[in-house]
Design a protein around this motif. Structure first.
Motif, PDB file in Angstrom:
ATOM      1  N   LEU A  75      -9.373  -9.536   3.934  1.00 15.15           N
ATOM      2  CA  LEU A  75      -8.507 -10.558   4.506  1.00 15.15           C
ATOM      3  C   LEU A  75      -7.752 -11.307   3.410  1.00 15.15           C
ATOM      4  N   SER A  76      -8.397 -11.544   2.290  1.00 11.65           N
ATOM      5  CA  SER A  76      -7.718 -12.204   1.168  1.00 11.65           C
ATOM      6  C   SER A  76      -6.503 -11.395   0.726  1.00 11.65           C
ATOM      7  N   ILE A  77      -6.679 -10.086   0.615  1.00  8.55           N
ATOM      8  CA  ILE A  77      -5.561  -9.214   0.237  1.00  8.55           C
ATOM      9  C   ILE A  77      -4.466  -9.256   1.306  1.00  8.55           C
ATOM     10  N   ALA A  78      -4.885  -9.187   2.592  1.00 16.54           N
ATOM     11  CA  ALA A  78      -3.918  -9.177   3.687  1.00 16.54           C
ATOM     12  C   ALA A  78      -3.125 -10.484   3.756  1.00 16.54           C
ATOM     13  N   LEU A  79      -3.775 -11.607   3.503  1.00 15.10           N
ATOM     14  CA  LEU A  79      -3.070 -12.889   3.527  1.00 15.10           C
ATOM     15  C   LEU A  79      -1.971 -12.937   2.475  1.00 15.10           C
ATOM     16  N   GLN A 138       4.980 -11.120   2.206  1.00 15.19           N
ATOM     17  CA  GLN A 138       6.073 -10.272   1.741  1.00 15.19           C
ATOM     18  C   GLN A 138       7.003  -9.916   2.912  1.00 15.19           C
ATOM     19  N   PRO A 139       8.272  -9.544   2.623  1.00 10.73           N
ATOM     20  CA  PRO A 139       9.176  -9.119   3.701  1.00 10.73           C
ATOM     21  C   PRO A 139       8.545  -8.002   4.533  1.00 10.73           C
ATOM     22  N   TYR A 140       8.770  -8.081   5.849  1.00  6.10           N
ATOM     23  CA  TYR A 140       8.101  -7.138   6.743  1.00  6.10           C
ATOM     24  C   TYR A 140       9.010  -6.805   7.928  1.00  6.10           C
ATOM     25  N   TYR A 197       5.528 -11.279   7.480  1.00  9.39           N
ATOM     26  CA  TYR A 197       4.867 -10.681   8.642  1.00  9.39           C
ATOM     27  C   TYR A 197       4.850 -11.623   9.837  1.00  9.39           C
ATOM     28  N   TYR A 198       4.744 -12.917   9.590  1.00  5.27           N
ATOM     29  CA  TYR A 198       4.601 -13.881  10.681  1.00  5.27           C
ATOM     30  C   TYR A 198       5.856 -13.964  11.540  1.00  5.27           C
TER      31      TYR A 198
END
Length: 487
Positions: free
Chosen positions: A329-333, A338-340, A346-347
């Motif tokens: 989760l730390s990596i995913a946060l 980043q642009p998505y 992502y949000y």
């Protein structure tokens, strides 16, 4: 209170009748075991009942709020990296009980921005096994036997059981429903519900089950009440990144609103309101945001005097939430910033995707004859539609307590015990039309009452694949056509 009066040099008053009654009630609750607090009538939850109904009928499950797709690529990649053969072996062992160092540091930095203040990673952050445990620990930290907890009604039914298990007394406070504007806080009702025994208010926005997003003025009214009455607030914010303008539900072709910092899609963090940090415990998790409800990583952000108690309880209920999942989760946060998919992060993509899915389901429900006002939702994973005008369609057998899929009126129509009309409607919709929803009576104290008495609602989840929603729309259209013929 007597101690506080003595410290201020005020004369000590004898306890009044209300205080004596409260003390007696607290003593009675304190002497109960958890099973007694929950009550003898606690049977299968509505979630267990509806899950069984989905399995028995094979209906499309629009009842429960879990996605039926895989998490985003970058989230799965984060999990794979942690589990790779060459990953750090320590990531498969115990980590810090109150939270993996990397994760709590990231959360502290993020909430420092949200709250516009410094958040200490070690003393003001707690990582839990999902938001459910986080809520339970907040109540354990705050409640004494007999303390009352205000919950806005309709409410997520989990709150009621957790409050009771912790020795508290749930006090539902009905919200208003405007036929077009949607669900709204009743400030007068909330203020009138406060008694000398009130200790906590639970705030949930975006709201489950209604999808309501509370306005800043509504949150400020709760904050003013909490300050005036010296109350604590548990702010359940698991859906904070899933919100959209209600116009998107009313019109699927509505143009997206600006995604600027001050735009209408910005979440209002309750603890960030003036004067609320010291009395608020903020709860959130990764499950809904990243479509990983099974990862069960949640957290509490709270001032040290409240976090200290949580940190004392945590080692008694677990050694730590799963280390590999906290690291992933730390990596995913970090990667989510980043642009998505053409969005700044992502949000932004998450908001747009859920707005589109909500609009798809809203259009299908309205076309089928369900009542859904234009403002009935703006966030979270759910829409709550009214079915009062269609209750007469339900054959009598679906009202019987002992009904089973495939039963006919010859089998159980005459049974003396009956379920509530919305439960019967859910059975009918699943059995005859292959769509499962959740009866909203589970979110009310004894069913809809007050201004809503006699009205029936169902909760539908739109956190489903596009093809699932398209299939559901077709099934709902068939139901709507039958309803139109019957009328």
């Amino acid at each position: 209170r007597a101690v506080a009066d003595q410290q201020q040099g005020l004369p000590r008053l004898s306890p009044g009748a209300d205080e004596l009654a409260a003390a007696a009630a607290a003593a009675e609750i304190g002497a109960m075991g958890v099973g007694e607090r929950l009550g003898e009538t606690m049977g299968p939850t509505i979630w267990q009942q509806m899950a069984a109904l989905a399995e028995q009928t094979g209906a499309l499950n629009l009842g429960q709020g879990f996605p039926d797709w895989s998490p985003p690529d970058f989230v799965r990649a984060a999990g794979a990296a942690v589990l790779a053969p060459d990953s750090n072996p320590a990531l498969h062992q115990y980590t810090r009980t109150a939270g993996h160092p990397r994760l709590v540091s990231l959360l502290a930095a993020r909430y420092g921005i949200h709250f516009n203040r410094h958040v200490d990673a070690l003393d003001e952050v707690s990582v839990t096994v999902g938001a459910t445990q986080a809520l339970y620990l907040c109540l354990q930290a705050l409640l004494r036997p007999g303390d009352e907890v205000l919950v806005l009604e309709p409410y997520f039914d989990l709150y009621i059981g957790q409050i009771k298990a912790n020795g508290g007394v749930p006090v539902p406070v009905p919200m208003r429903l405007d036929d077009e504007a949607g669900w709204q806080l009743d400030e007068a009702a909330l203020a009138a519900a406060v008694t000398p025994r009130t200790r906590v208010v639970i705030v949930n926005t975006p709201h489950n089950p209604t999808g309501m997003v509370m306005s800043r003025p509504e949150l400020e009214a709760i904050a003013a009440l909490a300050h005036r009455q010296d109350l604590h607030v548990i702010s359940d914010e698991v859906y904070k990144y899933i919100r959209f303008d209600p116009k998107w539900i009313a019109d699927p072709d509505a143009a997206p609103l600006p995604r600027d910092k001050e735009g209408p899609l910005t979440h209002v963090h309750f603890a960030g309101l003036p004067g609320m940090w010291d009395r608020t415990m903020t709860v959130s998790s990764a499950g809904k945001t990243f479509s990983v409800t099974g990862w069960q990583v949640g957290w509490i952000i709270a001032p040290p005097h409240l976090t200290e108690t949580v940190h004392r309880i945590l080692p008694l209920v677990q050694f730590n939430a799963a280390t590999p999942l906290q690291e992933a989760l730390s990596i995913a946060l970090e990667d989510a910033e980043q642009p998505y998919e053409g969005y700044p992060n992502y949000y932004g993509h998450l908001q747009a995707e859920y707005a589109r899915k909500a609009a798809t389901l809203a259009a299908a429900l309205r076309s089928a004859g369900f009542k859904l006002g234009q403002g009935w939702g703006g966030g979270g994973l759910f829409l709550m539609a009214e079915v009062t005008g269609m209750l007469a369609m339900v054959p009598p057998e679906y009202h019987a307590l002992d009904w089973e899929p495939g039963a006919t009126s010859d089998v159980s129509a005459a049974a003396p015990q009956k379920v509530s009309p919305d439960v019967a409607f859910c059975r009918y919709l699943a059995d005859r039309w292959d769509v499962l929803a959740i009866p909203a009576s589970a979110f009310f104290r004894g069913g809809a009452h007050g201004d809503l008495e006699g009205r029936a609602f169902l909760r539908f989840a739109f956190c489903k694949k596009d093809e699932t929603l398209v299939e559901a729309a077709a099934k709902l259209a068939a139901f709507g056509a039958a309803a139109a013929r019957d009328n």
